[in-house]
Scaffold this motif. Sequence first.
Motif, PDB file in Angstrom:
ATOM      1  N   ARG A   5       0.837  -1.205   0.000  1.00  0.00           N
ATOM      2  CA  ARG A   5       0.000   0.000   0.000  1.00  0.00           C
ATOM      3  C   ARG A   5       0.869   1.251   0.000  1.00  0.00           C
ATOM      4  N   ILE A   6       1.993   1.218   0.680  1.00  0.00           N
ATOM      5  CA  ILE A   6       2.892   2.370   0.685  1.00  0.00           C
ATOM      6  C   ILE A   6       3.417   2.631  -0.722  1.00  0.00           C
ATOM      7  N   ARG A   7       3.710   1.567  -1.443  1.00  0.00           N
ATOM      8  CA  ARG A   7       4.272   1.704  -2.790  1.00  0.00           C
ATOM      9  C   ARG A   7       3.228   2.069  -3.838  1.00  0.00           C
ATOM     10  N   ASN A   8       1.988   1.593  -3.662  1.00  0.00           N
ATOM     11  CA  ASN A   8       0.928   1.828  -4.642  1.00  0.00           C
ATOM     12  C   ASN A   8      -0.264   2.486  -3.951  1.00  0.00           C
ATOM     13  N   LYS A   9      -0.893   3.418  -4.651  1.00  0.00           N
ATOM     14  CA  LYS A   9      -2.086   4.038  -4.085  1.00  0.00           C
ATOM     15  C   LYS A   9      -3.252   3.078  -4.207  1.00  0.00           C
ATOM     16  N   ASN A  26      -9.304   2.474   0.537  1.00  0.00           N
ATOM     17  CA  ASN A  26      -9.344   1.709   1.784  1.00  0.00           C
ATOM     18  C   ASN A  26      -9.995   0.342   1.590  1.00  0.00           C
ATOM     19  N   ILE A  27     -11.043   0.290   0.778  1.00  0.00           N
ATOM     20  CA  ILE A  27     -11.720  -0.982   0.528  1.00  0.00           C
ATOM     21  C   ILE A  27     -10.792  -1.927  -0.223  1.00  0.00           C
ATOM     22  N   PHE A  45      -7.558  -1.881  -0.127  1.00  0.00           N
ATOM     23  CA  PHE A  45      -6.509  -2.279   0.814  1.00  0.00           C
ATOM     24  C   PHE A  45      -6.991  -3.389   1.738  1.00  0.00           C
ATOM     25  N   ILE A  46      -8.213  -3.279   2.230  1.00  0.00           N
ATOM     26  CA  ILE A  46      -8.745  -4.324   3.114  1.00  0.00           C
ATOM     27  C   ILE A  46      -8.872  -5.646   2.355  1.00  0.00           C
ATOM     28  N   ALA A  47      -9.381  -5.582   1.123  1.00  0.00           N
ATOM     29  CA  ALA A  47      -9.483  -6.800   0.309  1.00  0.00           C
ATOM     30  C   ALA A  47      -8.102  -7.372   0.023  1.00  0.00           C
ATOM     31  N   PHE A  48      -7.143  -6.494  -0.258  1.00  0.00           N
ATOM     32  CA  PHE A  48      -5.781  -6.941  -0.524  1.00  0.00           C
ATOM     33  C   PHE A  48      -5.154  -7.549   0.726  1.00  0.00           C
ATOM     34  N   MET A  49      -5.422  -6.964   1.886  1.00  0.00           N
ATOM     35  CA  MET A  49      -4.860  -7.500   3.122  1.00  0.00           C
ATOM     36  C   MET A  49      -5.423  -8.887   3.417  1.00  0.00           C
TER      37      MET A  49
END
Length: 104
Positions: A27-31, A34-35, A37-41
Amino acid sequence: MSDWINEVARTYGVFAFAGVISASIRRIRNKMTNIRFIAFMITSVFVSVMTALFLMEWFHIGIHGTLVICAISAHFSDELLDELHETISGISEILKEWIQKKLS
């Protein structure tokens, strides 16, 4: 039940944490929203734990090597999330066409 959850957390929690850290770095490297990011996490944690299970049970790789491979696989799980999204969209389109044919 709580004993089982504690045992799973003790055994595989470190690999889930590796997935969380990898997702945060991504997430720091790519914008991302929030949704997203949560799915990615969630995907990163899943991929990390499944990779750990595979490496430890089948190849008997030590904890340090497993952690490194889990972190790397979790970091690239974004591509897996994209493929999953495309697959679900494709299945949705196929179902829509099938339902339209049945109703016609």
